[in-house]
Motif scaffolding. Structure first.
Motif, PDB file in Angstrom:
ATOM      1  N   UNK A  92      36.003 -18.812  24.643  1.00  0.00           N
ATOM      2  CA  UNK A  92      35.582 -17.576  25.319  1.00  0.00           C
ATOM      3  C   UNK A  92      34.751 -17.865  26.564  1.00  0.00           C
ATOM      4  N   UNK A  93      35.244 -18.775  27.395  1.00  0.00           N
ATOM      5  CA  UNK A  93      34.566 -19.150  28.630  1.00  0.00           C
ATOM      6  C   UNK A  93      35.213 -18.392  29.780  1.00  0.00           C
ATOM      7  N   UNK A  94      34.433 -17.597  30.468  1.00  0.00           N
ATOM      8  CA  UNK A  94      34.948 -16.837  31.606  1.00  0.00           C
ATOM      9  C   UNK A  94      35.192 -17.773  32.787  1.00  0.00           C
ATOM     10  N   UNK A  95      36.199 -17.456  33.580  1.00  0.00           N
ATOM     11  CA  UNK A  95      36.442 -18.229  34.791  1.00  0.00           C
ATOM     12  C   UNK A  95      35.261 -18.051  35.734  1.00  0.00           C
ATOM     13  N   UNK A  96      34.800 -19.116  36.354  1.00  0.00           N
ATOM     14  CA  UNK A  96      33.651 -19.005  37.257  1.00  0.00           C
ATOM     15  C   UNK A  96      34.021 -18.281  38.541  1.00  0.00           C
ATOM     16  N   UNK A  97      33.005 -17.777  39.203  1.00  0.00           N
ATOM     17  CA  UNK A  97      33.213 -17.121  40.493  1.00  0.00           C
ATOM     18  C   UNK A  97      33.709 -18.149  41.510  1.00  0.00           C
ATOM     19  N   UNK A  98      34.579 -17.696  42.394  1.00  0.00           N
ATOM     20  CA  UNK A  98      35.081 -18.584  43.444  1.00  0.00           C
ATOM     21  C   UNK A  98      33.950 -18.859  44.433  1.00  0.00           C
ATOM     22  N   UNK A  99      33.707 -20.119  44.712  1.00  0.00           N
ATOM     23  CA  UNK A  99      32.633 -20.498  45.622  1.00  0.00           C
ATOM     24  C   UNK A  99      33.149 -20.887  46.997  1.00  0.00           C
ATOM     25  N   UNK A 100      34.444 -20.688  47.208  1.00  0.00           N
ATOM     26  CA  UNK A 100      35.033 -21.019  48.505  1.00  0.00           C
ATOM     27  C   UNK A 100      35.866 -19.848  49.014  1.00  0.00           C
ATOM     28  N   UNK A 101      36.029 -19.812  50.321  1.00  0.00           N
ATOM     29  CA  UNK A 101      37.010 -18.926  50.935  1.00  0.00           C
ATOM     30  C   UNK A 101      38.247 -19.778  51.185  1.00  0.00           C
ATOM     31  N   UNK A 102      39.412 -19.205  50.976  1.00  0.00           N
ATOM     32  CA  UNK A 102      40.654 -19.948  51.146  1.00  0.00           C
ATOM     33  C   UNK A 102      41.547 -19.242  52.147  1.00  0.00           C
ATOM     34  N   UNK A 103      41.977 -19.980  53.154  1.00  0.00           N
ATOM     35  CA  UNK A 103      42.917 -19.455  54.148  1.00  0.00           C
ATOM     36  C   UNK A 103      44.217 -20.241  54.014  1.00  0.00           C
ATOM     37  N   UNK A 104      45.325 -19.548  54.048  1.00  0.00           N
ATOM     38  CA  UNK A 104      46.638 -20.180  53.944  1.00  0.00           C
ATOM     39  C   UNK A 104      47.272 -20.210  55.334  1.00  0.00           C
ATOM     40  N   UNK A 105      47.818 -21.349  55.709  1.00  0.00           N
ATOM     41  CA  UNK A 105      48.466 -21.499  57.007  1.00  0.00           C
ATOM     42  C   UNK A 105      49.808 -22.201  56.830  1.00  0.00           C
ATOM     43  N   UNK A 106      50.742 -21.879  57.666  1.00  0.00           N
ATOM     44  CA  UNK A 106      52.021 -22.574  57.733  1.00  0.00           C
ATOM     45  C   UNK A 106      52.123 -23.205  59.115  1.00  0.00           C
ATOM     46  N   UNK A 107      52.438 -24.484  59.149  1.00  0.00           N
ATOM     47  CA  UNK A 107      52.570 -25.204  60.405  1.00  0.00           C
ATOM     48  C   UNK A 107      54.038 -25.569  60.582  1.00  0.00           C
TER      49      UNK A 107
END
Length: 159
Positions: A92-107
């Protein structure tokens, strides 16, 4: 096996951060409540009980050895991440809060596109070091999602 275990260790570090030894959740759970069923393996005399529990759960998911499978079949096998998620559910362990911002890019590149993710800490300064993280899938089996927790952990520690 070392790559898998390193990935599991990072996922556990992030996933179990919500249950530090000195912190109890609403039901009185602490990190020390995670205990393996069997003895420590001979190859890991210093393994933590939490890591051993994840490895035991992975064994119960019964992945078929990759070397006996096609890449398509291997992609369908349970992973270390699946084992960590199962332990989190079992305890019963909750997922932790996201500590990062994530940007997705296609090159765009000759012959296709390179998909990438840029992780930045949510707090801190505006200038960060750059870490190029090539996931360990050999570009065949693993995906960006397989090592997402590892990349997030690196970004958090870069702050």
């Amino acid at each position: 096996m070392k790559t898998v275990l390193m990935g599991v260790a990072v996922m556990m570090m992030i996933g179990f951060s919500a249950c530090k030894k000195d912190k109890k959740n609403d039901s009185g759970f602490t990190y020390d409540n995670i205990q393996p069923k069997g003895p420590k393996p001979s190859w890991g005399p210093d393994i933590t009980p939490q890591m051993q529990t994840v490895i035991e759960v992975l064994d119960t998911l019964a992945p078929i050895p990759f070397y006996t499978l096609t890449p398509e079949q291997a992609r369908l096998q349970p992973s270390a991440a699946d084992a960590v998620k199962r332990v989190m559910v079992n305890y019963n362990i909750a997922a932790p809060a996201m500590l990062t911002d994530t940007a997705v890019r296609d090159i765009p590149v000759s012959g296709g596109t390179i998909h990438l993710r840029i992780y930045t800490p949510k707090t801190g300064g505006s200038v960060y070091p750059v870490i190029v993280y090539y996931h360990g899938g050999g570009w065949v089996i693993a995906t960006n999602d397989t090592y997402d927790a590892s990349a997030q952990a690196l970004a958090v520690k870069a702050n």
